[in-house]
Structures are given as structure tokens and as C-alpha cells.
Design a protein around this motif. Structure first.
Motif, short mmCIF file in Angstrom:
data_model
loop_
_atom_site.label_atom_id
_atom_site.label_comp_id
_atom_site.label_asym_id
_atom_site.label_seq_id
_atom_site.Cartn_x
_atom_site.Cartn_y
_atom_site.Cartn_z
N ILE A 170 0.89 -1.29 0.16
CA ILE A 170 -0.19 -0.06 -0.04
C ILE A 170 0.94 1.31 -0.06
O ILE A 170 0.67 2.19 -0.69
CB ILE A 170 -1.13 0.06 1.24
CG1 ILE A 170 -2.06 -1.32 0.95
CG2 ILE A 170 -1.52 1.31 1.56
CD1 ILE A 170 -2.87 -1.14 2.17
N THR A 171 2.04 1.23 0.79
CA THR A 171 2.95 2.26 0.69
C THR A 171 3.46 2.78 -0.70
O THR A 171 3.72 3.56 -1.03
CB THR A 171 4.10 2.02 1.70
OG1 THR A 171 3.55 1.94 2.96
CG2 THR A 171 5.11 3.30 1.64
N ILE A 172 3.75 1.54 -1.59
CA ILE A 172 4.35 1.65 -2.82
C ILE A 172 3.34 1.93 -3.80
O ILE A 172 3.58 2.99 -4.68
CB ILE A 172 5.10 0.26 -3.15
CG1 ILE A 172 6.06 0.13 -2.33
CG2 ILE A 172 5.32 0.19 -4.54
CD1 ILE A 172 6.68 -1.51 -2.44
N GLY A 173 2.15 1.15 -3.99
CA GLY A 173 1.02 1.53 -4.98
C GLY A 173 -0.33 1.97 -4.47
O GLY A 173 -1.12 1.63 -5.25
N GLY A 174 -0.30 2.14 -3.11
CA GLY A 174 -1.77 2.12 -2.67
C GLY A 174 -2.35 0.96 -2.49
O GLY A 174 -2.08 -0.12 -2.84
N PRO A 175 -3.88 0.89 -2.17
CA PRO A 175 -4.59 -0.23 -1.89
C PRO A 175 -4.60 -1.15 -3.34
O PRO A 175 -4.76 -2.41 -3.13
CB PRO A 175 -6.04 0.29 -1.75
CG PRO A 175 -5.72 1.56 -0.94
CD PRO A 175 -4.59 2.21 -1.54
N GLU A 176 -4.72 -0.24 -4.50
CA GLU A 176 -4.81 -0.99 -5.66
C GLU A 176 -3.40 -1.99 -5.85
O GLU A 176 -3.62 -2.97 -6.43
CB GLU A 176 -4.85 -0.04 -6.70
CG GLU A 176 -6.40 0.91 -6.78
CD GLU A 176 -6.11 1.97 -5.68
OE1 GLU A 176 -7.05 2.84 -5.65
OE2 GLU A 176 -4.96 2.27 -5.20
#
Length: 469
Positions: free
Chosen positions: A84-90
Motif C-alpha cells: 500500500i505504501t508503494i502503490g496504494g490499496p490498488e
């Protein structure tokens, strides 16, 4: 509710008993399944939907022969937070989808060649320490929830402090001033007290409650901690009052709410964890086989149950839920009640899905204070770590052997220490994934492999078999 007579796998209980039996499974999985999305920042309602749909898919794929319930996987908590830190929930959903694909690939290999090859690359000396890393790596998350309150703090920044004549006194400064608001963690004694009360209630429930009640200590902990938090003014019901009775969960659907984008960095964070959870799945299948008195490894086949686990995780990734896995709590319910009916398991899955669309229920779950979840997590994450230690003990792994000592030591320090390999600007192999990969490599290259399997092999009862569909 305990039946004197076993309820068979394909037996349909009378409706009133069916409902009660299904609710027992719902209670058993609820606390842990909801805890995972709360920790990682996903929707608890969506987690319930993915849990229910995943379980129904699992029952279908295993041909209605394995009475297992699937819920949110704790092994993926740290990887999801990183993703999630890298690319969000998606981004986390893409990683979950890829992990589910790994389950499918492993299922195909097992279908074609049996399961021994998997056991050869995942001995107890690798799996045990990696499971310990899963629990200990989350220790900081538990303590943060238990002790710290997130508050918004504002500060003012002078845009031009070099103006002639400015001496540091704000009233002498006539230039522009920018207000910056930041979220900071502040120690809160009330939070800690609520967390400790929650922990004590959970421990008492686990130690002294018998039968079915002894299987849901986390549920008792959440309820007891919630009531105590209510007396401390930490519960706000405004969201519950404002919520509708019917509400659509916050689904995250590819090509509807976002456009999927592949990331090697997220793949390396989440995919290797699937290997560890597959090992745990095999252990659950062995336990369930002993409880029910049927060899589920042979029939319907380990390849089917692993595929069911993978499909459940893929379903979760397509709607915004955390990866799914078979639940030890629900296996415990099956063991105590002697109710083996897959219709009871399916009933619990349907109730979970329906409950997710009750808006006020979802809002109520959202009112559970952070320290309550923190108190639960202190024990839960510790139990996960201790499970890894127990694996080493149960399999009689000799840490006096240099090979075993080296492998376990490297895995623990790399995993808990947060080591990572920066492959390029976009790809990073970090933490638990790196520890698992290095552990497998060390096991394969160091001499004396027989010492890493212990005196009691993890899955000694698994027979080499190539089942036909």
C-alpha cells in the motif's frame, strides 16, 4: 452447541441447528478476519465478503468434501502495508492476485508430481523461523496501536526569514507565513490502559474458558475491550447513527475503480509469502484430516485444496479484500462440535456476505478503537511467532547443528531487521520475502540437509500420490 452424534460432511442439520452451527463459525473467524483489514487500512466489510465468497469457492473446488472456512491471512499483513505504501490499496490487490496465481501454479505441480518436492525446499528450519518473522515483524504495529494516538498538529513556517531587520520575533515579521498540518503519534496513557485490559480479558478467555468459548478468546477480548473503551470515552457512535441499514461495501475493482498496473517491487514483496502460507495450509489440512477421520490430502487431493485457497485469494484481490487462508479457529470449532457438514460452513459464508451489506454493522466495526485492536494484536502476533518456534520444537530440530543455527539466525535477522535488496529503481526485495528466499537458498546449498527436517518430519503422514481428477 455440542452434538453427541457427529454430523457428516454432506449432512444437512435441522434449520435451527444449522443456523446456530453456522453462527459459531462466524464468531470463530470474525475477530481475526476483521482485524487484518483494520490493521492494513482496508474495508472490514469487503473482507467479510471476500471471506464468504472465498469459502464458497473453496467448497466448490474441493467438491464439497473439505469442511474448511477461509478468512483473512495474517501472514500478508506486513507485505500488504508495504504494498500500500508503494502503490496504494490498488497495488496491494495486484500483489494479492499474483500470490493467488502462485497457489494455482503450485497446485498444478502437486497434481503432476506429488507434494514431496515442496517439502524438500520448505523444511521446518526454514518455515519455522519465517513464521516467527511474520509475528515478530508485526510487533511494532501492535505496540503503536496500543500506546499511541494519532493527532493533527499545526505549525507555522516563515517563508522569508532572511528579511533585513528580522530578529526572530514573529511580530517583527511582515512576510508570508505558511501553516503546515501534520499527523503525529502521541503517547496516550488511556490507550495503553484500554489495550492492557483488552489483553488481560483475551488471556483469561484463552486460559480458562472451555469448549467452544475457549476457541474465541479474541472475540471476548474485542467485546470486553470495546466495553471498557466505551467507559473511557474512546467510542464515537456518530458514524453508526449516520449509516444506512443497507450500504454497498467499498469494493476496489480492477478496470472499474482503478486501472491495474504491474509492479515488480510489489510482486517481490508479496509473492514469496505464498510459499510460506502454502506450507501452513498443508499443516491445516493434516490437522483437519485427523479431526474428521478422512485423508483430505488424498481425496479430494492437496492440489484441489491449495487451488481453492488460491482462488479465494484471487477473488479477494478482485474486490479489495486481504488474501484468504484456511482458519485454525474454525478447524477447532469442527473438532469440538464434531459438526463436519460443509453446508454449515457454507451457511457461515453466506451470513458473512450478507452481514457485510448491513451499513450500520460495517460502521459499528469501524468504531472499534485502535487500542482495543492493539491489545488483541499483542497476543495474536506473539502467538504467530510462537507457532514458528513450536514448529521447530515439534519437529525436534537440533539448533546445536551449525547448519540449522545458521539458517534460522540469518532468516530471523534479515526478516525482523528489515533488510532489503534494491534490484533497480522500481524493484526491491525486502523483509519477510527476502528472509524466506535466502532461507530456501541456504537450505539448498549448505551440506547436511537431513538435519533440517528434524527427527519428526512435518508431514510424515503424507503419501506420495498422483490423484486423477
Amino acid at each position: 452447541m455440542v452434538e453427541k452424534k457427529d454430523v457428516g460432511i454432506h449432512e444437512i442439520p435441522r434449520f435451527d441447528k444449522w443456523l446456530i452451527f453456522s453462527l459459531q463459525h462466524l464468531f470463530a473467524m470474525f475477530g481475526a478476519t476483521v482485524l487484518v483489514p483494520v490493521i492494513v487500512g482496508l474495508s472490514p466489510a469487503v473482507a467479510l465478503v471476500s471471506s464468504g465468497l472465498g469459502t464458497l469457492a473453496y467448497l466448490l473446488i474441493t467438491r464439497g468434501q473439505v469442511p474448511a472456512y477461509l478468512g483473512s491471512s495474517f501472514a500478508f499483513i506486513a507485505p500488504i502495508i508495504t504494498a500500500i505504501t508503494i502503490g496504494g490499496p490498488e497495488g496491494a490487490m495486484i500483489g494479492s492476485f499474483l500470490a493467488g496465481i502462485v497457489y494455482g501454479v503450485v497446485a498444478l505441480f502437486i497434481k503432476a508430481s506429488g507434494v514431496r518436492w515442496l517439502m524438500k525446499i520448505l523444511p521446518p528450519i526454514v518455515v519455522g523461523p519465517v513464521i516467527m518473522v511474520i509475528g515478530l515483524g508485526l510487533a511494532g504495529v501492535a505496540i503503536d496501536m496500543a500506546m499511541y494516538e494519532t493527532v493533527e498538529e499545526s505549525r507555522y513556517v516563515l517563508q522569508d526569514e532572511a528579511l533585513e531587520g528580522f530578529t526572530g520575533e514573529t511580530e517583527q515579521y511582515n512576510g508570508p507565513i505558511e501553516q503546515i498540518t501534520e499527523s503525529v503519534s502521541v503517547y496516550n496513557g488511556t490507550y495503553l490502559m484500554v489495550a492492557l485490559v483488552t489483553l488481560v480479558i483475551t488471556v483469561i478467555s484463552a486460559m480458562f474458558f472451555k469448549g467452544f468459548f475457549g476457541l474465541i478468546p479474541f472475540m471476548f477480548g474485542i467485546v470486553g475491550g470495546y466495553l471498557f473503551a466505551l467507559t473511557q470515552g474512546l467510542v464515537d457512535f456518530s458514524s453508526v447513527r449516520a449509516a444506512n441499514w443497507f450500504a454497498m461495501p467499498d469494493f476496489i475493482v480492477p478496470f472499474v475503480t482503478y486501472t491495474p498496473s504491474f509492479s515488480w517491487q510489489i510482486a517481490w514483496v508479496m509473492v514469496p509469502i505464498a510459499i510460506v502460507t502454502i506450507s501452513e495450509h498443508i499443516g491445516d489440512q493434516m490437522v483437519l484430516s485427523k479431526v474428521v477421520g478422512k485423508n483430505f490430502i488424498k481425496k479430494p487431493g492437496l492440489h484441489r485444496s491449495i487451488l481453492g485457497d488460491g482462488v479465494a485469494t484471487i477473488i479477494a484481490s478482485l474486490i479489495g479484500g486481504p488474501p484468504n487462508t484456511t482458519y485454525g479457529e474454525n478447524i477447532g470449532v469442527v473438532a469440538i462440535t464434531r459438526v463436519f457438514s460443509v453446508f454449515v460452513i457454507g451457511g457461515a459464508a453466506v451470513i458473512a456476505v450478507v452481514l457485510a451489506f448491513v451499513g450500520k454493522f460495517a460502521a459499528f466495526v469501524g468504531t472499534i478503537p485502535s487500542p482495543v485492536m492493539g491489545g488483541i494484536s499483542i497476543l495474536l502476533f506473539g502467538v504467530i511467532a510462537s507457532s514458528g518456534l513450536r514448529m521447530l520444537i515439534d519437529n525436534k530440530i537440533n539448533l546445536g547443528v551449525k547448519r540449522n543455527l545458521i539458517i534460522s539466525s540469518v532468516i530471523l535477522v534479515l526478516g525482523i531487521g528489515g533488510a532489503f535488496i534494491q534490484v533497480n529503481a522500481d524493484v526491491q526485495i525486502a523483509g519477510m520475502a527476502l528472509a524466506a528466499i535466502i532461507g530456501v537458498i541456504l537450505h539448498l546449498v549448505l551440506p547436511g540437509k537431513e538435519d533440517s527436517y528434524g527427527k519428526t518430519p512435518m508431514f510424515e503422514e503424507i503419501e506420495e500420490t498422483k490423484e486423477t481428477v
